[in-house]
Design a protein around this motif. Structure first.
Motif, PDB file in Angstrom:
ATOM      1  N   THR A 127       0.785  -1.226   0.000  1.00 50.94           N
ATOM      2  CA  THR A 127       0.000   0.000   0.000  1.00 50.94           C
ATOM      3  C   THR A 127       0.814   1.272   0.000  1.00 50.94           C
ATOM      4  O   THR A 127       0.322   2.313  -0.402  1.00 50.94           O
TER       5      THR A 127
ATOM      6  N   PHE B  95      -9.529   9.506   8.076  1.00 50.23           N
ATOM      7  CA  PHE B  95      -8.666   9.606   6.906  1.00 50.23           C
ATOM      8  C   PHE B  95      -9.301   9.024   5.642  1.00 50.23           C
ATOM      9  O   PHE B  95      -8.685   9.051   4.580  1.00 50.23           O
TER      10      PHE B  95
ATOM     11  N   SER C 240      -2.243   7.044  -2.257  1.00 49.34           N
ATOM     12  CA  SER C 240      -2.759   5.675  -2.212  1.00 49.34           C
ATOM     13  C   SER C 240      -4.103   5.598  -2.917  1.00 49.34           C
ATOM     14  O   SER C 240      -4.353   4.693  -3.712  1.00 49.34           O
ATOM     15  N   GLY C 241      -4.978   6.577  -2.631  1.00 48.94           N
ATOM     16  CA  GLY C 241      -6.256   6.615  -3.325  1.00 48.94           C
ATOM     17  C   GLY C 241      -6.076   6.830  -4.817  1.00 48.94           C
ATOM     18  O   GLY C 241      -6.772   6.215  -5.640  1.00 48.94           O
TER      19      GLY C 241
ATOM     20  N   TYR D 255      -9.478  11.388   2.546  1.00 46.68           N
ATOM     21  CA  TYR D 255      -8.289  11.679   1.736  1.00 46.68           C
ATOM     22  C   TYR D 255      -8.002  10.547   0.762  1.00 46.68           C
ATOM     23  O   TYR D 255      -7.466  10.781  -0.325  1.00 46.68           O
ATOM     24  N   LEU D 256      -8.394   9.337   1.132  1.00 45.80           N
ATOM     25  CA  LEU D 256      -8.317   8.230   0.188  1.00 45.80           C
ATOM     26  C   LEU D 256      -9.316   8.452  -0.939  1.00 45.80           C
ATOM     27  O   LEU D 256      -8.994   8.281  -2.120  1.00 45.80           O
TER      28      LEU D 256
ATOM     29  N   THR E 148       1.436  12.532   6.151  1.00 45.64           N
ATOM     30  CA  THR E 148       0.450  11.464   6.354  1.00 45.64           C
ATOM     31  C   THR E 148      -0.726  11.594   5.395  1.00 45.64           C
ATOM     32  O   THR E 148      -1.115  10.626   4.728  1.00 45.64           O
TER      33      THR E 148
ATOM     34  N   ASN F 275      -5.230   1.277   9.610  1.00 42.25           N
ATOM     35  CA  ASN F 275      -6.111   2.386   9.265  1.00 42.25           C
ATOM     36  C   ASN F 275      -6.400   2.397   7.769  1.00 42.25           C
ATOM     37  O   ASN F 275      -7.544   2.571   7.333  1.00 42.25           O
ATOM     38  N   PHE F 276      -5.369   2.186   6.990  1.00 43.25           N
ATOM     39  CA  PHE F 276      -5.505   2.175   5.535  1.00 43.25           C
ATOM     40  C   PHE F 276      -6.480   1.093   5.089  1.00 43.25           C
ATOM     41  O   PHE F 276      -7.366   1.327   4.254  1.00 43.25           O
TER      42      PHE F 276
ATOM     43  N   PHE G 106      -2.212   9.116   2.043  1.00 42.82           N
ATOM     44  CA  PHE G 106      -3.567   8.677   1.744  1.00 42.82           C
ATOM     45  C   PHE G 106      -4.005   9.171   0.375  1.00 42.82           C
ATOM     46  O   PHE G 106      -4.699   8.452  -0.368  1.00 42.82           O
TER      47      PHE G 106
ATOM     48  N   CYS H 174     -10.008   1.996   5.894  1.00 39.42           N
ATOM     49  CA  CYS H 174     -10.477   2.995   4.928  1.00 39.42           C
ATOM     50  C   CYS H 174     -10.833   2.337   3.596  1.00 39.42           C
ATOM     51  O   CYS H 174     -11.870   2.656   2.990  1.00 39.42           O
TER      52      CYS H 174
ATOM     53  N   PHE I 283      -0.693   2.889  10.485  1.00 38.87           N
ATOM     54  CA  PHE I 283      -1.056   3.309   9.130  1.00 38.87           C
ATOM     55  C   PHE I 283      -1.705   2.176   8.333  1.00 38.87           C
ATOM     56  O   PHE I 283      -2.725   2.380   7.662  1.00 38.87           O
TER      57      PHE I 283
END
Length: 363
Positions: A4, A202, A69-70, A205-206, A62, A151-152, A66, A155, A148
């Motif tokens: 990721t 978060f 990554s998105g 932001y993704l 941070t 959390n990722f 995100f 999300c 992270f």
């Protein structure tokens, strides 16, 4: 697609600039985590200003992660269910993540046992082995940089569950309000304020990264109309406002004045991302840091280096940070960063050339 953070497969289109942003963002993450300012409290405004300014400079990192990554997973949302995605992520993301968490725990327990064998003093052994193992496992997941990945994935799961709404503005606004809630919560403390426990703060932001990918041509066109001068000036203003909000939170006695989800830092992070996006493909960053193949390794390694290597190196010096100036702490923090980042980068490159490369998500 691989892991990721680092080895997410960059689309064949000209999205190499994402690797440059990734490399710079990881620099910022290590600068923040290796800082010596974390537990210090100053009385004078000038010292607070230096402390807050140092911590703020790369605080965009941070949210930038995100966003990219998105941006890079947009095309996957029509292909996987949440369970399929998590299963596909295990080998290159969750597996290495769990491996280094267990290494962290093993070092922690081993250090205590070593001190017991060396001194014979049972106080060096944990009084509660459950707390020293399972308890620490959850603390590492939720209250360290290792948060992270969890959390990722949460999300990602949320977006996949609601994937038919992903390209709806209303859905984005709802996610934006969720993030804004955490910004307000910093002042009222309705729920724990640490950004590492803001599991739903978060997602926006993704989603925004996905939106940027889908509308990249239009976003790039509008960004090209703005001069570097304008963007830089805006970011300087946002940096100042973010620094001042940090000081305000310090004065209020808040437990996490450097929180990523401060409203001013959100805008600063978006502004800095826009600046990096406009700068485009930075070959110097890519050639020097090779971020696509080293960033995940740096992420997994650097907290271990800070907590178990760096701390032992500085222990004999008996540094009293409260007795030195804030300017000196800046210098000391930079030395800590140089040591941590350089060693993490070298180790990541070394591991990537061995049969253990799977441990940093490399194929």
């Amino acid at each position: 697609m691989t892991n990721t953070i680092t080895t997410l497969e960059t689309p064949k289109k000209n999205f190499d600039f994402i690797d440059s942003i990734r490399g710079i963002a990881m620099l910022g993450i290590v600068i923040e985590h290796s800082s010596a300012f974390w537990l210090l409290k100053y009385d004078s405004y000038s010292d607070k200003l230096i402390q807050a300014g140092y911590m703020q400079l790369f605080k965009f990192a941070t949210i930038a992660f995100f966003l990219i990554s998105g941006f890079l997973i947009n095309h996957k949302f029509t292909e996987y269910t949440p369970l399929q995605y998590i299963r596909n992520r295990f080998k290159n993301t969750i597996g290495p993540w769990l491996f280094w968490i267990f290494i962290y725990l093993a070092i922690s327990i081993g250090q205590r046992v070593f001190m017991f064998l060396k001194s014979g003093d049972s106080k060096n052994l944990p009084g509660d082995w459950y707390d020293a193992t399972i308890g620490m496992f959850f603390r590492v997941i939720f209250h360290s940089n290792y948060w992270f990945i969890l959390n990722f994935l949460i999300c990602i799961a949320i977006l996949l569950i609601f994937k038919k709404y992903i390209y709806k503005w209303v859905f984005g606004l709802i996610l934006g309000f969720m993030s804004f809630f955490y910004s307000i919560n910093l002042y009222y403390g309705w729920i724990p304020v640490e950004h590492t426990t803001a599991l739903f703060g978060f997602v926006f932001y993704l989603w925004l990264g996905i939106f940027l990918n889908k509308n990249f041509a239009e976003v790039k066109h509008k960004l090209n109309k703005l001069s570097f001068t304008v963007i830089i000036i805006v970011n300087i203003v946002l940096f100042v406002l973010s620094t001042l909000e940090t000081i305000h939170l310090m004065d209020l006695g808040m437990t996490d004045p450097f929180n990523t989800l401060r409203i001013t830092n959100i805008f600063y992070s978006l502004g800095m991302f826009a600046l990096l996006l406009k700068m485009g493909d930075m070959k110097g960053v890519q050639n020097t840091l090779n971020p696509r193949h080293t960033t995940f390794g740096i992420y997994l390694l650097h907290q271990i280096l800070i907590d178990w290597i760096l701390i032992e190196i500085v222990r004999p010096f008996n540094l009293d940070l409260n007795s030195i100036s804030a300017v000196s702490v800046v210098g000391y923090s930079l030395l800590r960063f140089i040591f941590t980042y350089t060693l993490a980068l070298l180790l990541a490159k070394l591991i990537s050339k061995t049969k253990f490369k799977w441990s940093i998500g490399s194929r």
